[in-house]
Design a protein around this motif. Sequence first.
Motif, short mmCIF file in Angstrom:
data_model
loop_
_atom_site.label_atom_id
_atom_site.label_comp_id
_atom_site.label_asym_id
_atom_site.label_seq_id
_atom_site.Cartn_x
_atom_site.Cartn_y
_atom_site.Cartn_z
N ALA A 191 0.78 -1.25 0.03
CA ALA A 191 -0.09 -0.02 0.02
C ALA A 191 0.75 1.20 -0.17
CB ALA A 191 -0.84 -0.04 1.05
N TRP A 192 0.12 2.39 -0.57
CA TRP A 192 1.13 3.60 -0.44
C TRP A 192 -0.20 4.67 0.26
CZ3 TRP A 192 5.79 4.53 -2.45
CH2 TRP A 192 6.24 3.47 -3.14
N PHE A 193 0.35 5.44 1.18
CA PHE A 193 -0.66 6.09 1.95
C PHE A 193 -0.17 7.78 1.95
CE2 PHE A 193 2.30 4.95 5.27
CZ PHE A 193 2.70 6.05 5.99
N PHE A 194 -1.34 8.51 2.01
CA PHE A 194 -0.84 10.08 1.90
C PHE A 194 -0.26 10.44 3.20
CE2 PHE A 194 -4.14 10.48 -1.55
CZ PHE A 194 -3.34 10.57 -2.42
N ASN A 195 0.89 11.00 3.36
CA ASN A 195 1.34 11.47 4.49
C ASN A 195 0.69 12.89 5.14
OD1 ASN A 195 3.38 10.59 2.68
ND2 ASN A 195 4.91 10.54 4.66
N ASP A 196 0.05 13.46 4.35
CA ASP A 196 -0.70 14.69 4.78
C ASP A 196 -2.21 14.44 4.64
OD1 ASP A 196 -1.17 14.56 1.99
OD2 ASP A 196 -1.14 16.60 2.01
N ILE A 197 -2.80 13.37 4.72
CA ILE A 197 -4.22 13.28 4.89
C ILE A 197 -4.31 12.25 6.00
CG2 ILE A 197 -6.54 12.44 3.84
CD1 ILE A 197 -5.16 14.75 2.53
N LEU A 198 -4.61 12.76 7.33
CA LEU A 198 -4.36 11.82 8.37
C LEU A 198 -5.82 11.31 8.77
CD1 LEU A 198 -2.25 14.04 10.83
CD2 LEU A 198 -1.48 12.56 9.02
N LEU A 199 -6.18 10.27 7.95
CA LEU A 199 -7.24 9.79 8.10
C LEU A 199 -7.01 8.16 7.88
CD1 LEU A 199 -10.23 10.33 8.20
CD2 LEU A 199 -10.43 9.85 5.76
#
Length: 249
Positions: A166-174
């Motif tokens: 997976a790849w997750f957004f660093n700036d979308i804290l969800l």
Amino acid sequence: MKPIVFLFFCLLSCSITFAQKNDYIEATYSCSLSFDIDLFLNKIPVQERKEAEVYLKNSLDKGLILDYSLESNDSISIFKLIPKINNSQNEGSLIVEEMLAFDKLPTYKFINKKEYLKEIDILGKKFIIKEAIPIIKWEIQEDVKYILSKKATKAIGYIGNNPVTAWFFNDILLDNGPYLLHGLPGLIAEAEFNINNVNQHYVINSMSNKNKKVKVKFSKKAKIVSSEEFRSEIKKLQQNAKEDRVDLD
């Protein structure tokens, strides 16, 4: 010194604002499906394999892609199929049709309760599968890339014995993502894994922040079952359907 101190606090406040906790997100994902044809052919009667092989190869060549939407806050999400087949898909694909039938009703994920509800309408019967959300043990990697012009960090985990990248957004804290994925410190933007010998690759297409509430609505007439109970119910329905066909003959 005051201008320097002021500049430092401005930069600090900007960085804090940039990586903020999001109360509500709407996103769309595309899911590409692929599979090992030989594994499927082994489950098909020998006399039907040649025809099935041609059909399966054509399906893969044309591409099997489904689109989904995700509505999520920090505790509840709704993941549902967008009822539209991409031009690259084989509109007559039985595999796509089965996915469309299974996913035509939403999946509700309750992060705080660590459970999900999956609505299914099959053979005229409505069910709600209620299960615990799979526990995923993630290992965050150093790899980064940009998705939708946003920085994303790589993570590797497992759903049961099935590996997940997976790849997750660093700036979308969800803490959420497509399918039943969760457990990372940011919204999952891309994920790939294999379930029941079908490889699924989700990639986020769009995302927006809105001041809305996630509304959970499901049929009150549906029977609530576990995954195991659902499989038993399906066997009963299939047996009843066979008996009905015999009676007609």
